[in-house]
Scaffold this motif. Structure first.
Motif, PDB file in Angstrom:
ATOM      1  N   ARG A 143       0.843  -1.186   0.000  1.00  0.00           N
ATOM      2  CA  ARG A 143       0.000   0.000   0.000  1.00  0.00           C
ATOM      3  C   ARG A 143       0.879   1.238   0.000  1.00  0.00           C
ATOM      4  O   ARG A 143       2.037   1.209   0.434  1.00  0.00           O
ATOM      5  CB  ARG A 143      -0.918   0.030   1.214  1.00  0.00           C
ATOM      6  N   ASP A 144       0.331   2.331  -0.479  1.00  0.00           N
ATOM      7  CA  ASP A 144       1.001   3.619  -0.340  1.00  0.00           C
ATOM      8  C   ASP A 144       0.821   4.086   1.099  1.00  0.00           C
ATOM      9  O   ASP A 144      -0.270   3.973   1.672  1.00  0.00           O
ATOM     10  CB  ASP A 144       0.384   4.635  -1.306  1.00  0.00           C
ATOM     11  N   ALA A 145       1.887   4.603   1.693  1.00  0.00           N
ATOM     12  CA  ALA A 145       1.847   4.993   3.102  1.00  0.00           C
ATOM     13  C   ALA A 145       0.770   6.030   3.386  1.00  0.00           C
ATOM     14  O   ALA A 145       0.184   6.054   4.479  1.00  0.00           O
ATOM     15  CB  ALA A 145       3.218   5.525   3.531  1.00  0.00           C
ATOM     16  N   ASP A 146       0.467   6.874   2.405  1.00  0.00           N
ATOM     17  CA  ASP A 146      -0.526   7.925   2.594  1.00  0.00           C
ATOM     18  C   ASP A 146      -1.903   7.557   2.052  1.00  0.00           C
ATOM     19  O   ASP A 146      -2.811   8.389   2.054  1.00  0.00           O
ATOM     20  CB  ASP A 146      -0.046   9.217   1.933  1.00  0.00           C
ATOM     21  N   GLY A 147      -2.054   6.339   1.563  1.00  0.00           N
ATOM     22  CA  GLY A 147      -3.359   5.888   1.097  1.00  0.00           C
ATOM     23  C   GLY A 147      -3.709   6.279  -0.315  1.00  0.00           C
ATOM     24  O   GLY A 147      -4.892   6.268  -0.689  1.00  0.00           O
ATOM     25  N   TYR A 148      -2.708   6.604  -1.136  1.00  0.00           N
ATOM     26  CA  TYR A 148      -2.993   6.989  -2.527  1.00  0.00           C
ATOM     27  C   TYR A 148      -3.269   5.779  -3.414  1.00  0.00           C
ATOM     28  O   TYR A 148      -3.935   5.900  -4.440  1.00  0.00           O
ATOM     29  CB  TYR A 148      -1.847   7.812  -3.110  1.00  0.00           C
ATOM     30  N   TRP A 149      -2.758   4.604  -3.065  1.00  0.00           N
ATOM     31  CA  TRP A 149      -3.082   3.378  -3.783  1.00  0.00           C
ATOM     32  C   TRP A 149      -2.965   2.192  -2.834  1.00  0.00           C
ATOM     33  O   TRP A 149      -2.294   2.271  -1.809  1.00  0.00           O
ATOM     34  CB  TRP A 149      -2.193   3.177  -5.018  1.00  0.00           C
ATOM     35  N   TYR A 150      -3.648   1.112  -3.197  1.00  0.00           N
ATOM     36  CA  TYR A 150      -3.599  -0.131  -2.437  1.00  0.00           C
ATOM     37  C   TYR A 150      -3.333  -1.301  -3.378  1.00  0.00           C
ATOM     38  O   TYR A 150      -3.880  -1.348  -4.489  1.00  0.00           O
ATOM     39  CB  TYR A 150      -4.917  -0.365  -1.698  1.00  0.00           C
ATOM     40  N   GLY A 151      -2.501  -2.235  -2.923  1.00  0.00           N
ATOM     41  CA  GLY A 151      -2.200  -3.406  -3.724  1.00  0.00           C
ATOM     42  C   GLY A 151      -3.306  -4.444  -3.651  1.00  0.00           C
ATOM     43  O   GLY A 151      -3.953  -4.616  -2.611  1.00  0.00           O
ATOM     44  N   ILE A 152      -3.510  -5.134  -4.775  1.00  0.00           N
ATOM     45  CA  ILE A 152      -4.493  -6.217  -4.824  1.00  0.00           C
ATOM     46  C   ILE A 152      -3.857  -7.529  -5.253  1.00  0.00           C
ATOM     47  O   ILE A 152      -4.398  -8.595  -4.998  1.00  0.00           O
ATOM     48  CB  ILE A 152      -5.679  -5.870  -5.744  1.00  0.00           C
ATOM     49  N   TYR A 153      -2.707  -7.467  -5.929  1.00  0.00           N
ATOM     50  CA  TYR A 153      -2.011  -8.685  -6.319  1.00  0.00           C
ATOM     51  C   TYR A 153      -0.528  -8.396  -6.533  1.00  0.00           C
ATOM     52  O   TYR A 153      -0.096  -7.243  -6.534  1.00  0.00           O
ATOM     53  CB  TYR A 153      -2.613  -9.299  -7.594  1.00  0.00           C
ATOM     54  N   LYS A 154       0.235  -9.485  -6.713  1.00  0.00           N
ATOM     55  CA  LYS A 154       1.677  -9.400  -6.913  1.00  0.00           C
ATOM     56  C   LYS A 154       2.048 -10.269  -8.110  1.00  0.00           C
ATOM     57  O   LYS A 154       1.600 -11.417  -8.214  1.00  0.00           O
ATOM     58  CB  LYS A 154       2.388  -9.905  -5.652  1.00  0.00           C
ATOM     59  N   GLY A 155       2.850  -9.723  -9.018  1.00  0.00           N
ATOM     60  CA  GLY A 155       3.267 -10.464 -10.196  1.00  0.00           C
ATOM     61  C   GLY A 155       4.779 -10.468 -10.339  1.00  0.00           C
ATOM     62  O   GLY A 155       5.435  -9.452 -10.101  1.00  0.00           O
ATOM     63  N   ILE A 156       5.342 -11.613 -10.724  1.00  0.00           N
ATOM     64  CA  ILE A 156       6.792 -11.765 -10.838  1.00  0.00           C
ATOM     65  C   ILE A 156       7.246 -11.504 -12.266  1.00  0.00           C
ATOM     66  O   ILE A 156       6.701 -12.059 -13.223  1.00  0.00           O
ATOM     67  CB  ILE A 156       7.217 -13.175 -10.394  1.00  0.00           C
ATOM     68  N   LEU A 157       8.270 -10.678 -12.417  1.00  0.00           N
ATOM     69  CA  LEU A 157       8.834 -10.346 -13.722  1.00  0.00           C
ATOM     70  C   LEU A 157       9.804 -11.442 -14.155  1.00  0.00           C
ATOM     71  O   LEU A 157      10.633 -11.904 -13.365  1.00  0.00           O
ATOM     72  CB  LEU A 157       9.567  -9.008 -13.623  1.00  0.00           C
ATOM     73  N   GLY A 158       9.698 -11.868 -15.408  1.00  0.00           N
ATOM     74  CA  GLY A 158      10.602 -12.912 -15.893  1.00  0.00           C
ATOM     75  C   GLY A 158      10.499 -13.097 -17.388  1.00  0.00           C
ATOM     76  O   GLY A 158      10.079 -12.191 -18.114  1.00  0.00           O
ATOM     77  N   PHE A 159      10.892 -14.281 -17.854  1.00  0.00           N
ATOM     78  CA  PHE A 159      10.899 -14.590 -19.281  1.00  0.00           C
ATOM     79  C   PHE A 159       9.906 -15.705 -19.577  1.00  0.00           C
ATOM     80  O   PHE A 159       9.766 -16.655 -18.809  1.00  0.00           O
ATOM     81  CB  PHE A 159      12.286 -15.070 -19.748  1.00  0.00           C
ATOM     82  N   MET A 160       9.247 -15.589 -20.721  1.00  0.00           N
ATOM     83  CA  MET A 160       8.416 -16.658 -21.275  1.00  0.00           C
ATOM     84  C   MET A 160       9.021 -17.040 -22.610  1.00  0.00           C
ATOM     85  O   MET A 160       9.227 -16.166 -23.459  1.00  0.00           O
ATOM     86  CB  MET A 160       6.976 -16.171 -21.449  1.00  0.00           C
ATOM     87  N   VAL A 161       9.308 -18.313 -22.827  1.00  0.00           N
ATOM     88  CA  VAL A 161       9.981 -18.721 -24.064  1.00  0.00           C
ATOM     89  C   VAL A 161       9.195 -19.831 -24.751  1.00  0.00           C
ATOM     90  O   VAL A 161       8.539 -20.654 -24.101  1.00  0.00           O
ATOM     91  CB  VAL A 161      11.428 -19.198 -23.798  1.00  0.00           C
ATOM     92  N   ASN A 162       9.263 -19.818 -26.086  1.00  0.00           N
ATOM     93  CA  ASN A 162       8.674 -20.889 -26.874  1.00  0.00           C
ATOM     94  C   ASN A 162       9.708 -22.000 -27.000  1.00  0.00           C
ATOM     95  O   ASN A 162      10.682 -21.877 -27.738  1.00  0.00           O
ATOM     96  CB  ASN A 162       8.261 -20.367 -28.256  1.00  0.00           C
ATOM     97  N   ARG A 163       9.495 -23.057 -26.239  1.00  0.00           N
ATOM     98  CA  ARG A 163      10.448 -24.166 -26.184  1.00  0.00           C
ATOM     99  C   ARG A 163      10.674 -24.805 -27.550  1.00  0.00           C
ATOM    100  O   ARG A 163      11.807 -25.111 -27.934  1.00  0.00           O
ATOM    101  CB  ARG A 163       9.919 -25.213 -25.199  1.00  0.00           C
ATOM    102  N   ASP A 164       9.606 -24.993 -28.316  1.00  0.00           N
ATOM    103  CA  ASP A 164       9.720 -25.643 -29.622  1.00  0.00           C
ATOM    104  C   ASP A 164      10.579 -24.835 -30.582  1.00  0.00           C
ATOM    105  O   ASP A 164      11.406 -25.400 -31.316  1.00  0.00           O
ATOM    106  CB  ASP A 164       8.335 -25.863 -30.230  1.00  0.00           C
ATOM    107  N   GLU A 165      10.383 -23.529 -30.608  1.00  0.00           N
ATOM    108  CA  GLU A 165      11.141 -22.678 -31.521  1.00  0.00           C
ATOM    109  C   GLU A 165      12.621 -22.647 -31.154  1.00  0.00           C
ATOM    110  O   GLU A 165      13.492 -22.692 -32.033  1.00  0.00           O
ATOM    111  CB  GLU A 165      10.570 -21.255 -31.534  1.00  0.00           C
TER     112      GLU A 165
END
Length: 376
Positions: A143-165
Motif C-alpha cells: 500500500r502507499d503509506a498515505d493511502g494513494y493506492w492499495y495493492g491487490i495482487y503481486k506479479g513476478i517479472l521474468g521470461f516466457m519462451v517458446n520451447r519448440d522454436e
C-alpha cells in the motif's frame, strides 16, 4: 472456455462511454438498483448508501479485459451501481489523467503495476483514502503509506519462451538477464513500450536498481539490439509466445500461465532470472476530483476483498494475491513460482525517478528503436 465466456460477457457490455473515448463498456446482465446491505460484508452501510445515491462508477482498468469485466459486473450486481469501464494500459491511464488535470472522466483505477500510480500520486492526481479493508493486506509494502493506492495482487517479472522454436533453432533458453544480450537472441525478444506500459517501466527500474544507473541504462541500450517488437501493453509479449511469433517474451509470468492454462500453449516455459528479479504490485486508486467519490471509496473497499480478487483466477489472471483473507490461485504454485523469490525493490526510488529514468532510456536509444515502439 473460461476465456471465451468472459469475452462473450464483455461483448454484451457494449453501451458506450462517450466521455472516455476508445474501447469501453457498461456492466450488464443485471438490473441496477439498491442492493441489500445485509449481504454486504467489510463495507460501511452509510458508505454503501452514499455510493448508491451517486448511482454510477467509471473504472479505468489496466488488468486484463476478462478480469476487469468480471470485477465490474460483480460490483454492479452486488451494490446496484451502474459501472462503466474502459481497458487501458497504465501508461495510457497516466497520460489521460495528466491531460485532464484534476477533472478526470474516470473515478477509479484498477490493476496494473504501481510505478505509474506513484507518478500520478506525486503529481497530485490521486485521492488519498484510508480504506477499512486495507487491514487485510499481508504487508505494508502493498500500500502507499498515505493511502494513494492499495495493492491487490503481486506479479513476478521474468521470461516466457517458446520451447519448440528454441529447440528448432538449436538455441538454449536464457537463464538470466545478461543472457538476453547474447547475439544469438537477435530478433527473438519482445518487450513492452517504456512509454505506455507499466511493465516496461518496472523493467527500467529493475535494471537500474540491479546494475546501477549508468550500467542499467546501458543494459537496456544493449538489449534493444536483440528486441524485435515493443508492444503497447505489458501483456503483449506473452500473447505471442505460444504461436512462435515471439520466441522470448519479457513480462509477468502469470501472463504466461494464462497462455498455458487458458489457451492451451503447452510449448511455453516460464523462467525466473537466476540472479534475481523484481515484482509488480497491481494496485487500485481513486482519481482526485472524480465525479462519484463515494462510489469510488466503495470500489476500493470492494477491490480489497475476496469478492473481487478471487475473480482473477476465475477469469484467466493468475497473480499472487496480497490479502490475508483471500485464497491464492493454486495454479501459480504448481508452476514453481515462488512469490518471495524476488529482489528488494526500492519503491521510493521508483516513485521519485521513474519518469526521469524512462526519458533517459529513450534518449539513450535515440532513433534506433522508434519504428518498433507500438502505441496502438
Amino acid at each position: 472456455m473460461k476465456k471465451l465466456l468472459a469475452l462473450l460477457l464483455a461483448g454484451t457490455m457494449a453501451l458506450g462511454m462517450a466521455a472516455c473515448g476508445g474501447s469501453s463498456s457498461t456492466s450488464g446482465g443485471a438490473e441496477t438498483g439498491p442492493a441489500s446491505t445485509e449481504s454486504v460484508s467489510d463495507a460501511d452501510a452509510e458508505l454503501i448508501k452514499a455510493a448508491q445515491d451517486e448511482g454510477t462508477l467509471v473504472v479505468y482498468g489496466s488488468c486484463e479485459e476478462e478480469y476487469l469485466a468480471a470485477a465490474c459486473e460483480n460490483f454492479q450486481q452486488k451494490y446496484g451501481i451502474e459501472v462503466q469501464y474502459q481497458r487501458l494500459s497504465t501508461g495510457e491511464v497516466q497520460s489521460k489523467i495528466e491531460e485532464e488535470a484534476g477533472n478526470p472522466s474516470g473515478d477509479v483505477w484498477f490493476g496494473g503495476t504501481t510505478d505509474p500510480y506513484n507518478i500520478a500520486a506525486s503529481e497530485g492526481l490521486l485521492e488519498a483514502y484510508e480504506a477499512k479493508n486495507a487491514s487485510h493486506l499481508i504487508s505494508d509494502i502493498y500500500r502507499d503509506a498515505d493511502g494513494y493506492w492499495y495493492g491487490i495482487y503481486k506479479g513476478i517479472l521474468g521470461f516466457m519462451v517458446n520451447r519448440d522454436e528454441l529447440e528448432r533453432m538449436g538455441i538454449d533458453k536464457p537463464e538470466d538477464w545478461k543472457d538476453l544480450l547474447d547475439e544469438k537472441y537477435k530478433g527473438l525478444i519482445w518487450l513492452s513500450n517504456y512509454n505506455t506500459a507499466g511493465t516496461a517501466k518496472l523493467v527500467v527500474n529493475t535494471m537500474i536498481q540491479k546494475y546501477g544507473h549508468d550500467e542499467g541504462i546501458q543494459y537496456l541500450v544493449d538489449l534493444d539490439k536483440n528486441v524485435q517488437v515493443y508492444t503497447k501493453s505489458g501483456s503483449g509479449p506473452s500473447k505471442n509466445v505460444g504461436t512462435g511469433e515471439c520466441v522470448i517474451g519479457i513480462g509477468f509470468l502469470h501472463d504466461g500461465i494464462t497462455q498455458i492454462e487458458d489457451n492451451g500453449y503447452g510449448n511455453i516455459d516460464l523462467i525466473i532470472p537466476s540472479t534475481g528479479t523484481s515484482f509488480e504490485v497491481g494496485a487500485t486508486a481513486i482519481f482526485k476530483g472524480c465525479k462519484h467519490p463515494n462510489a469510488a471509496k466503495l470500489w476500493i473497499e470492494y477491490a480489497l476483498s475476496p469478492d473481487c480478487v478471487e475473480l482473477a483466477a476465475q477469469n484467466g489472471s493468475y497473480q499472487f494475491l496480497v490479502l490475508d483473507n483471500a485464497e491464492q490461485p493454486a495454479v501459480a504454485a504448481e508452476f514453481g513460482l515462488d512469490p518471495e523469490n524476488v529482489m528488494d525493490y526500492d519503491f521510493e526510488d521508483a516513485k521519485e525517478n521513474t519518469t526521469k529514468y524512462v526519458e533517459e532510456v529513450m534518449n539513450a536509444l535515440g532513433s534506433a528503436a522508434d519504428d518498433r515502439f507500438e502505441t496502438e
